[in-house]
Motif scaffolding. Structure first.
Motif, short mmCIF file in Angstrom:
data_model
loop_
_atom_site.label_atom_id
_atom_site.label_comp_id
_atom_site.label_asym_id
_atom_site.label_seq_id
_atom_site.Cartn_x
_atom_site.Cartn_y
_atom_site.Cartn_z
N ASP A 174 5.26 -34.93 -28.48
CA ASP A 174 4.53 -34.22 -27.44
C ASP A 174 4.07 -32.87 -28.02
O ASP A 174 4.58 -32.42 -29.06
N LEU A 175 3.13 -32.23 -27.32
CA LEU A 175 2.62 -30.94 -27.81
C LEU A 175 3.16 -29.76 -27.00
O LEU A 175 3.97 -28.99 -27.48
N ASP A 176 2.70 -29.61 -25.76
CA ASP A 176 3.02 -28.41 -24.99
C ASP A 176 4.51 -28.26 -24.76
O ASP A 176 5.18 -29.17 -24.25
N ARG A 177 5.04 -27.13 -25.19
CA ARG A 177 6.45 -26.78 -25.08
C ARG A 177 7.35 -27.71 -25.89
O ARG A 177 8.57 -27.72 -25.72
N THR A 178 6.74 -28.51 -26.76
CA THR A 178 7.52 -29.31 -27.70
C THR A 178 7.26 -28.81 -29.11
O THR A 178 8.18 -28.33 -29.77
N ILE A 179 6.02 -28.87 -29.60
CA ILE A 179 5.74 -28.17 -30.86
C ILE A 179 4.86 -26.94 -30.64
O ILE A 179 4.79 -26.08 -31.51
N ILE A 180 4.23 -26.87 -29.47
CA ILE A 180 3.49 -25.65 -29.13
C ILE A 180 4.44 -24.70 -28.40
O ILE A 180 5.03 -25.07 -27.38
N PRO A 181 4.60 -23.47 -28.90
CA PRO A 181 5.59 -22.55 -28.31
C PRO A 181 5.06 -21.82 -27.09
O PRO A 181 5.08 -20.59 -27.02
N ALA B 126 -5.75 -27.15 -29.29
CA ALA B 126 -4.36 -26.84 -29.61
C ALA B 126 -4.14 -26.80 -31.11
O ALA B 126 -3.45 -25.91 -31.63
N ILE B 127 -4.73 -27.75 -31.82
CA ILE B 127 -4.60 -27.79 -33.27
C ILE B 127 -5.16 -26.52 -33.89
O ILE B 127 -4.55 -25.92 -34.79
N ARG B 128 -6.31 -26.09 -33.39
CA ARG B 128 -6.95 -24.88 -33.91
C ARG B 128 -6.19 -23.62 -33.50
O ARG B 128 -5.87 -22.78 -34.35
N ASP B 129 -5.85 -23.50 -32.23
CA ASP B 129 -5.28 -22.26 -31.72
C ASP B 129 -3.85 -22.02 -32.22
O ASP B 129 -3.43 -20.86 -32.37
N TYR B 130 -3.11 -23.09 -32.47
CA TYR B 130 -1.71 -22.94 -32.88
C TYR B 130 -1.47 -23.32 -34.34
O TYR B 130 -0.33 -23.43 -34.76
N ASP B 131 -2.56 -23.51 -35.07
CA ASP B 131 -2.46 -23.81 -36.50
C ASP B 131 -1.53 -25.00 -36.74
O ASP B 131 -0.61 -24.94 -37.56
N LEU B 132 -1.78 -26.08 -36.02
CA LEU B 132 -0.98 -27.28 -36.14
C LEU B 132 -1.59 -28.22 -37.19
O LEU B 132 -2.80 -28.20 -37.40
N ALA C 39 9.12 -26.80 -32.29
CA ALA C 39 9.07 -27.57 -33.53
C ALA C 39 10.39 -27.54 -34.28
O ALA C 39 10.74 -28.50 -34.98
N ALA C 40 11.16 -26.47 -34.13
CA ALA C 40 12.47 -26.41 -34.78
C ALA C 40 13.37 -27.53 -34.27
O ALA C 40 14.10 -28.17 -35.03
N GLY C 41 13.33 -27.78 -32.95
CA GLY C 41 14.13 -28.86 -32.38
C GLY C 41 13.63 -30.23 -32.79
O GLY C 41 14.42 -31.16 -32.99
#
Length: 283
Positions: free
Chosen positions: A11-18, A57-63, A261-263
């Motif tokens: 998942d993205l939001d609140r999973t790898i996106i902080p 999300a990929i652009r804004d959070y450098d994913l 992302a740490a988790g």
């Protein structure tokens, strides 16, 4: 698929996106990018976002750019090659029959007047996803029962996904074809690409991830997940005899706190210990 290949579905939001309230470990996304750069890895984003919001999300959070993206809460699947996102039409054909030829507007008419529901913006709807805002209630049973009744009375086979937007203080309801969900989409992709159960890991944080978190997949719940989601996931995993398939991040892995992302990476290394060396290399 080689035995040492690793498939991370996250998942993205609140999973790898902080973008929650808890702090992010500074190196977490850097290490995620390191994982994604490995030739032995396949990265799959599994999100409620549509293609445009996934790209943002990929652009804004450098994913890292994924290899595949499951979007719109499981109603779309894309093959991703750099900037080229190709929808998998076979997935659309698989889920289409559940709505009996109806479109979102037809279903919205069936649900008109359900107390507490308000249609989300037009850009958040698609051919197989009807989305609403609702009350900030983790278990709105009466509301969902009424929605199910109206759809069933009209022959519509639907999957209802309820989650809470903590920042906006509201509930979110996605009405999907019965066969369209994150779990089924991941299973479809695994079959299509030959990904094995033991090489695939899913990570999530919220109510709309629960179905996958308590499935037969190796699953990770990040440390920053809401307490009610953690409790429900642990309860359901235990009841189904799959407690060993749910890992709840605790923090401490590579000195990180287990949030976001740490988790995800902590859980990945729990199931597939050889990935730890990938993250530690040249560090």
């Amino acid at each position: 698929m080689p035995a040492d290949h690793v498939v991370l579905c996250t998942d993205l939001d609140r999973t790898i996106i902080p973008n929650g309230d808890q702090p992010e470990s500074p190196r977490a996304r850097e290490l995620l990018r390191r994982f994604a750069a490995r030739p032995e890895s396949t990265l799959v984003y599994v999100s409620g976002r549509d293609e445009g919001l996934l790209r943002n999300a990929i652009r804004d959070y450098d994913l890292p750019v994924p290899d595949f993206a499951i979007g719109d809460v499981g109603t779309t699947i894309y093959r991703v090659h750099g900037d080229d996102w190709q929808p998998m039409e076979a997935w659309s054909r698989e889920i289409a029959p559940d709505w009996q030829g109806m479109e979102g507007a037809d279903l919205a008419n069936l649900l008109r007047g359900v107390e507490g529901l308000r249609l989300q913006e037009a850009e958040k709807q698609n051919d197989f996803k009807l989305s609403y805002y609702g009350p900030e209630d983790p278990r709105p049973e009466a509301l969902l029962s009424e929605v199910r009744r109206r759809l069933k009375d009209n022959g519509v086979r639907a999957n209802l996904i309820w989650s809470i937007d903590e920042q906006a203080h509201c509930g979110l309801l996605d009405v999907l074809p019965a066969s369209a969900n994150k779990s089924h989409a991941i299973a479809f992709l695994m079959r299509d690409r030959g990904f094995g159960d033991r090489q695939t890991v899913f990570a999530g944080d919220s109510g709309n991830d629960l179905e996958v978190l308590v499935s037969s997949l190796q699953a990770v719940l990040v440390r920053n997940a809401p307490p009610e989601v953690r409790e429900e996931a642990e309860r359901r995993a235990a009841e189904s005899g799959r407690a060993d398939r749910l890992y709840v991040a605790r923090g401490g892995f590579l000195g990180m706190n287990g949030n976001y992302a740490a988790g995800v990476l902590e859980g990945l290394a729990h199931y597939l210990p050889h990935t730890r060396a990938w993250l530690e290399s040249d560090s």
